[in-house]
Scaffold this active site. Structure first.
Site, PDB file in Angstrom:
ATOM      1  N   ARG A   1       4.703 -14.214  -9.023  1.00 60.50           N
ATOM      2  CA  ARG A   1       4.525 -14.620  -7.770  1.00 60.50           C
ATOM      3  C   ARG A   1       3.861 -15.764  -7.662  1.00 60.50           C
ATOM      4  O   ARG A   1       2.747 -16.012  -8.517  1.00 60.50           O
ATOM      5  CB  ARG A   1       3.840 -13.542  -6.726  1.00 60.50           C
ATOM      6  CG  ARG A   1       5.000 -12.544  -6.564  1.00 60.50           C
ATOM      7  CD  ARG A   1       4.279 -10.958  -6.083  1.00 60.50           C
ATOM      8  NE  ARG A   1       4.109 -10.133  -6.908  1.00 60.50           N
ATOM      9  CZ  ARG A   1       3.193  -8.958  -6.638  1.00 60.50           C
ATOM     10  NH1 ARG A   1       2.712  -8.734  -5.449  1.00 60.50           N
ATOM     11  NH2 ARG A   1       3.091  -8.233  -7.680  1.00 60.50           N
TER      12      ARG A   1
ATOM     13  N   HIS B   1      -3.493  -3.284  -3.095  1.00 62.75           N
ATOM     14  CA  HIS B   1      -4.391  -3.183  -4.112  1.00 62.75           C
ATOM     15  C   HIS B   1      -5.632  -2.280  -3.734  1.00 62.75           C
ATOM     16  O   HIS B   1      -6.327  -2.040  -4.641  1.00 62.75           O
ATOM     17  CB  HIS B   1      -4.980  -4.233  -5.162  1.00 62.75           C
ATOM     18  CG  HIS B   1      -3.848  -4.799  -5.758  1.00 62.75           C
ATOM     19  ND1 HIS B   1      -3.862  -6.473  -6.158  1.00 62.75           N
ATOM     20  CD2 HIS B   1      -2.688  -4.332  -6.576  1.00 62.75           C
ATOM     21  CE1 HIS B   1      -2.577  -6.822  -6.832  1.00 62.75           C
ATOM     22  NE2 HIS B   1      -1.992  -5.667  -6.933  1.00 62.75           N
TER      23      HIS B   1
ATOM     24  N   ASN C   1       4.049   7.169  -8.978  1.00 64.68           N
ATOM     25  CA  ASN C   1       3.934   5.654  -8.584  1.00 64.68           C
ATOM     26  C   ASN C   1       5.432   4.998  -8.699  1.00 64.68           C
ATOM     27  O   ASN C   1       5.820   4.627  -9.913  1.00 64.68           O
ATOM     28  CB  ASN C   1       3.002   4.854  -9.321  1.00 64.68           C
ATOM     29  CG  ASN C   1       2.928   3.585  -8.892  1.00 64.68           C
ATOM     30  OD1 ASN C   1       3.703   3.012  -8.109  1.00 64.68           O
ATOM     31  ND2 ASN C   1       2.066   2.272  -9.684  1.00 64.68           N
TER      32      ASN C   1
ATOM     33  N   ARG D   1       1.877   6.929  -4.640  1.00 66.94           N
ATOM     34  CA  ARG D   1       1.420   5.450  -4.373  1.00 66.94           C
ATOM     35  C   ARG D   1       2.428   5.087  -3.167  1.00 66.94           C
ATOM     36  O   ARG D   1       3.544   4.999  -3.500  1.00 66.94           O
ATOM     37  CB  ARG D   1       1.420   4.757  -5.472  1.00 66.94           C
ATOM     38  CG  ARG D   1       0.798   3.457  -5.054  1.00 66.94           C
ATOM     39  CD  ARG D   1       0.796   2.598  -6.404  1.00 66.94           C
ATOM     40  NE  ARG D   1       0.154   1.200  -6.016  1.00 66.94           N
ATOM     41  CZ  ARG D   1      -0.263   0.389  -6.754  1.00 66.94           C
ATOM     42  NH1 ARG D   1      -0.062   0.541  -8.205  1.00 66.94           N
ATOM     43  NH2 ARG D   1      -0.659  -0.467  -6.705  1.00 66.94           N
TER      44      ARG D   1
ATOM     45  N   GLU E   1      -6.164   3.849 -10.575  1.00 69.16           N
ATOM     46  CA  GLU E   1      -5.631   4.362  -9.353  1.00 69.16           C
ATOM     47  C   GLU E   1      -4.936   5.597  -9.244  1.00 69.16           C
ATOM     48  O   GLU E   1      -5.042   6.396  -8.113  1.00 69.16           O
ATOM     49  CB  GLU E   1      -4.215   3.274  -8.870  1.00 69.16           C
ATOM     50  CG  GLU E   1      -4.957   1.870  -8.662  1.00 69.16           C
ATOM     51  CD  GLU E   1      -3.686   0.842  -9.112  1.00 69.16           C
ATOM     52  OE1 GLU E   1      -3.413   0.777 -10.271  1.00 69.16           O
ATOM     53  OE2 GLU E   1      -3.360  -0.157  -8.453  1.00 69.16           O
TER      54      GLU E   1
END
Ligand code: AMP
Length: 407
Positions: free
Chosen positions: A249, A189, A9, A101, A387
Site C-alpha cells: 500500500r 491495528h 482472524n 478479529r 493481537e
C-alpha cells in the site's frame, strides 16, 4: 477437559486460528507468555487450501491439504473442516467460545461486543468502509454460527482502541455534512496497540503513562501516539491505506494523484484501488517484493530505494505524531519488521537523532527489549505484539468464561 477459546482472524486468502486455555483468575503465572494450546493457519483459500499448525512448544502438528472448496463458499466449507480438525487434534480441550478479529467497528463500537443478529446488521453496514477485510471477518462469524449455533461469539475491532481520540484528531478538513455521515479518521491495528499499551508498565514503570509512539511495522504498517496508554492520534485514517508506506500500500498520497489517474489516464476506480492497495508500497517502488526481508537481502538499487523511502516516511509520520502528545518519551517498535529488522529501526532512528533518539547498536542488532543507548533522551523498545491474546481475553470476559491468561 479444559475449556478453550477459539480465536479467528479471517482474511481473503487465509485464516489464522489459535486455541487458548481458559484458566482461573488466580492462576496467572507468567501470563504474558502464555502460549495457545494450538496455533495455525489455513492458506490458499479459494484455491488450494492448506492447513498448518503448531502446538504450544512450537512443534508442527499439522500440514494437511484440505478438500478444495468452491469459490465464494469459502468459510461455510472451511469452518466445519477446521472445527473438526481441532476437535481431533486437541483431545483434552473443548471450545467454549470464539473470538474474532473484525477490522471495522465504526463509531459505535469502542470495545469488543457479543455477536448478535443486531450486531451483525450493524457490521454489515460498515463493509463499504473496509471492503477488503470486513466481508471475510463477517463470513467467518456466520460460518461458526451455522456450525455451532449455541457457541458464544465475540467481535473485537481494530478501530476501537482509537475511539479515545478527541474530535480534532479524528476529523478531515471536509464539508461538515460528510464528517457527520462518518467520513472521519477511524485508525486501525487497535488490537495490537491495546496489547502494547498493556505491556508498557512492565517495561517503563511510571513512564508508561507518558508520551509514547508505537510503530506497528508489518505488511500493514501504522503508528499510534499514546498518552496515559490511550490513543491520542494515529497514522491510518478512514481506511487502512493512509499514513506509512507499507508492503503493497502507498500510504499517504496527494489526492490529486488519484484524480489524475482517473481523469487523464482513464483508470477506473477499481483499477486505482488495485494500484493503491496491491501494487504500490515496497512492492511498487522496488519492483521486486513486498517483503522487507527479501528487499534487505537484495543487491538491487531499487530495493534499497524502497527501504529508504519506507524509513524516511516512517520517520516523518513519527515526527508529526509528536504534536498531538506534545513531545516524546518512548518509541516502541512492533510487528514483523519492527520486531526483526535492525536495519530498518536504525535507519528510522537516524532520521530522529535531532529529537535525541540514539540506539545502542549492539542491543539493536540483537533485537533486545531496550535498544536505546544509555543517555538517549527517548527510550526505544521492542515489544512483540500479540493481537490473539487480546481477542482471547475479551472473549473470556464477555462470555462469562473465566479470564484467559495474558496482558
Ligand atoms: P507481519 O505483517 O507483522 O507478519 O510482518 C511481515 C513483514 O515483516 C514482512 O515484510 C517481512 O519481511 C518482515 N520481516 C519478518 N522478519 C524479518 C527480518 N528478520 N528482517 C526483516 N524483515 C522481516
Amino acid at each position: 477437559m479444559k475449556d478453550a477459546i477459539l480465536v479467528l482472524n479471517a482474511g481473503s486468502s487465509s485464516i489464522k486460528f489459535a486455541l487458548y486455555p481458559v484458566i482461573s483468575v488466580s492462576d496467572t503465572g507468567d501470563a504474558d507468555n502464555q502460549a495457545p494450546l494450538i496455533r495455525g493457519k489455513i492458506t490458499g483459500i479459494g484455491n488450494n487450501p492448506i492447513l498448518s499448525a503448531q502446538d504450544r512448544t512450537g512443534n508442527k502438528i499439522g500440514q494437511n491439504r484440505l478438500m478444495p472448496i468452491a469459490p465464494n463458499t469459502e468459510y461455510d466449507d472451511l469452518i466445519p473442516n477446521l472445527l473438526g480438525w481441532l476437535e481431533s487434534s486437541v483431545d483434552d480441550a473443548t471450545i467454549c467460545a470464539a473470538g474474532h478479529r473484525v477490522v471495522h467497528g465504526g463509531q459505535g463500537h469502542d470495545k469488543p461486543a457479543r455477536v448478535t443478529p443486531e450486531l451483525m446488521n450493524d457490521l454489515e453496514k460498515l463493509i463499504p468502509l473496509a471492503p477488503l477485510h470486513q466481508p471475510h471477518n463477517l463470513a467467518a462469524i456466520r460460518a461458526v454460527t451455522t456450525a455451532l449455533p449455541d457457541l458464544a461469539q465475540v467481535a473485537c475491532f481494530d478501530t476501537s482502541f482509537h475511539r479515545t481520540q478527541i474530535k480534532l484528531a479524528q476529523s478531515f478538513a471536509l464539508p461538515r455534512a460528510l464528517t457527520d455521515e462518518g467520513i472521519i479518521r477511524y485508525g486501525f491495528h487497535g488490537l495490537s496497540y491495546d496489547y502494547i499499551a498493556g505491556q508498557l508498565p512492565k517495561h517503563l514503570g511510571a513512564r508508561a503513562n507518558g508520551r509514547v509512539i508505537v510503530a506497528h511495522l508489518g505488511n500493514g504498517a501504522s503508528m499510534c501516539a499514546m498518552k496515559n496508554r490511550q490513543s491520542v492520534a494515529t497514522s491510518m485514517g478512514f481506511t487502512a491505506l493512509d499514513g506509512l508506506m507499507m508492503g503493497r500500500r502507498c500510504g499517504t498520497i496527494d489526492p490529486g494523484v488519484i484524480l489524475h489517474l482517473i481523469d487523464n489516464k482513464g483508470m477506473s476506480s477499481q483499477e486505482v484501488g488495485q494500484l493503491l492497495y496491491n501494487q504500490s508500497g515496497l512492492l511498487g517502488v522496488s519492483g521486486i517484493s513486498n517483503d522487507m526481508h527479501v528487499l534487505e537481502t537484495s543487491i538491487s538499487p531499487h530495493a534499497q530505494e524502497a527501504i529508504n523511502l519506507f524509513c524516511y516516511r516512517a520517520a516523518c509520520e513519527l515526527a508529526s505524531l509528536t504534536i498531538p502528545i506534545g513531545g516524546i518519551d518512548t518509541i516502541v517498535f512492533t510487528a514483523g519488521i519492527g520486531e526483526n529488522s535492525a536495519y530498518v529501526r536504525q535507519k528510522i532512528c537516524e532520521h530522529l537523532s535531532w529529537m535525541g533518539v540514539f540506539l545502542d547498536d549492539g542491543a539493536n542488532t540483537k533485537n533486545a527489549p531496550r535498544i536505546s543507548k544509555a543517555g538517549s533522551d527517548v527510550d526505544v523498545l521492542i515489544i512483540p505484539t500479540n493481537e490473539e491474546i487480546v481477542i482471547a481475553r475479551a472473549t473470556c470476559n464477555l462470555t462469562n468464561s473465566r479470564p484467559v491468561t495474558g496482558r
